[in-house]
Design an enzyme around this catalytic site. Structure first.
Site, PDB file in Angstrom:
ATOM      1  N   GLU A 109     -16.353  37.928 -19.760  1.00 56.20           N
ATOM      2  CA  GLU A 109     -16.550  37.715 -18.316  1.00 56.20           C
ATOM      3  C   GLU A 109     -15.179  37.523 -17.670  1.00 56.20           C
ATOM      4  OE1 GLU A 109     -17.887  37.411 -15.451  1.00 56.20           O
ATOM      5  OE2 GLU A 109     -19.304  35.775 -15.289  1.00 56.20           O
ATOM      6  N   ASP A 113     -17.406  30.600 -12.265  1.00 55.99           N
ATOM      7  CA  ASP A 113     -17.309  29.798 -11.043  1.00 55.99           C
ATOM      8  C   ASP A 113     -18.482  28.817 -11.023  1.00 55.99           C
ATOM      9  OD1 ASP A 113     -16.740  28.853  -8.518  1.00 55.99           O
ATOM     10  OD2 ASP A 113     -17.157  30.710  -7.464  1.00 55.99           O
ATOM     11  N   ASP A 169     -11.708  41.374  -7.876  1.00 59.44           N
ATOM     12  CA  ASP A 169     -11.600  42.055  -6.585  1.00 59.44           C
ATOM     13  C   ASP A 169     -11.856  41.134  -5.406  1.00 59.44           C
ATOM     14  OD1 ASP A 169     -14.460  41.765  -7.085  1.00 59.44           O
ATOM     15  OD2 ASP A 169     -14.719  43.064  -5.345  1.00 59.44           O
TER      16      ASP A 169
HETATM   17  P1  5GP Z   1     -20.651  32.454 -10.751  1.00 54.93           P
HETATM   18  O1  5GP Z   1     -22.008  33.011 -10.984  1.00 54.93           O
HETATM   19  O2  5GP Z   1     -20.028  31.779 -11.957  1.00 54.93           O
HETATM   20  O3  5GP Z   1     -20.581  31.576  -9.532  1.00 54.93           O
HETATM   21  O4  5GP Z   1     -19.758  33.656 -10.278  1.00 54.93           O
HETATM   22  C1  5GP Z   1     -19.134  34.477 -11.145  1.00 54.93           C
HETATM   23  C2  5GP Z   1     -18.744  35.753 -10.421  1.00 54.93           C
HETATM   24  O5  5GP Z   1     -18.337  35.498  -9.063  1.00 54.93           O
HETATM   25  C3  5GP Z   1     -17.555  36.342 -11.130  1.00 54.93           C
HETATM   26  O6  5GP Z   1     -17.943  37.212 -12.150  1.00 54.93           O
HETATM   27  C4  5GP Z   1     -16.849  37.022  -9.975  1.00 54.93           C
HETATM   28  O7  5GP Z   1     -17.390  38.307  -9.777  1.00 54.93           O
HETATM   29  C5  5GP Z   1     -17.154  36.168  -8.763  1.00 54.93           C
HETATM   30  N1  5GP Z   1     -16.075  35.185  -8.503  1.00 54.93           N
HETATM   31  C6  5GP Z   1     -16.121  33.848  -8.627  1.00 54.93           C
HETATM   32  N2  5GP Z   1     -14.934  33.282  -8.343  1.00 54.93           N
HETATM   33  C7  5GP Z   1     -14.100  34.308  -8.022  1.00 54.93           C
HETATM   34  C8  5GP Z   1     -12.703  34.379  -7.635  1.00 54.93           C
HETATM   35  O8  5GP Z   1     -11.944  33.396  -7.525  1.00 54.93           O
HETATM   36  N3  5GP Z   1     -12.215  35.631  -7.401  1.00 54.93           N
HETATM   37  C9  5GP Z   1     -12.976  36.767  -7.508  1.00 54.93           C
HETATM   38  N4  5GP Z   1     -12.379  37.919  -7.255  1.00 54.93           N
HETATM   39  N5  5GP Z   1     -14.283  36.730  -7.885  1.00 54.93           N
HETATM   40  C10 5GP Z   1     -14.833  35.510  -8.133  1.00 54.93           C
HETATM   41 MG    MG Z   2     -17.072  40.238  -8.348  1.00 54.49          MG
END
Ligand code: 5GP
Ligand code: MG
Length: 184
Positions: A109, A113, A169
């Site tokens: 991954e 986040d 991105d």
């Molecule tokens: P989660 O489900 O853990 O909140 O989010 C994960 C996804 O959110 C990551 O795979 C990514 O696509 C996006 N994401 C979360 N934080 C960031 C960040 O700081 N930068 C970018 N570019 N994408 C993020």
């Molecule tokens: Mg993304």
């Protein structure tokens, strides 16, 4: 060195707030992760599953640093919700064609986040009865409240900023930057 200025051609003139992890730092850490992963799987098949699109550069660098037999496949997930990138339901758009049951699976991954994406994928993958399931995340923000499976391999602890580059991105831009930068 001023990577911010160097990169202006790559970013179309858009200034990033600053480089958080430069190329050399990423290269060293990815090599170390490759050694950790090679040592962690003494036997059996290993299927490295990259979560697209964010992991594409990390995954391709990482697998070249793993010194054991392995196979590569991908997952494509889409999240739906309140229009925020990290919210809502997660659905698989592409399901690996490879057989998952009975195999060591390493899910790769880009960044953890809220952990929602990972939790959903862990659920999905565990239902396929792999021999083992572990996560390798390039970046970990350590803000997730409840992770079903804590990533066993982590590249870097990430600051609470929006990061781009090295696969990550913003509106599909910046994925090709060879370093990881903070957007603002
Ligand atoms: P989660 O489900 O853990 O909140 O989010 C994960 C996804 O959110 C990551 O795979 C990514 O696509 C996006 N994401 C979360 N934080 C960031 C960040 O700081 N930068 C970018 N570019 N994408 C993020
Ligand atoms: Mg993304």
């Amino acid at each position: 060195m001023l990577p911010m200025i160097e990169s202006l051609k790559q970013t179309g003139g858009r200034k990033l707030a600053g480089v958080v992890f430069d190329e050399a730092k990423i290269r060293d850490r990815v090599a170390a992760l490759g050694r950790e992963i090679s040592a962690a799987y003494p036997d059996g098949d290993l299927l490295v599953l990259g979560l697209l699109k964010g992991s594409f550069i990390f995954l391709s660098d990482l697998v070249r640093r793993i010194e054991r037999p392995l196979q590569v496949d991908f997952l494509v997930a889409a999240s739906y919700g309140l229009g925020t990138e990290s919210g809502g339901e997660v659905r698989l758009l592409y399901d690996p064609e490879t057989q998952l049951a009975g195999r060591h699976i390493l899910l790769v991954e880009d960044i953890v986040d809220t952990g929602r994406t990972l939790n959903r994928l862990v659920d999905l993958l565990r239902a396929r009865r792999p021999r083992s399931l572990e996560i390798c995340a390039l970046l970990h923000k350590h803000v997730a409240e409840r992770l079903l499976l804590e990533p066993r391999f982590v590249g870097f602890d990430a600051p609470p900023e929006f990061l781009v580059g090295y696969g990550l991105d913003h509106g599909e831009n910046f994925r090709h930057l060879p370093y990881i930068a903070s957007l603002r």
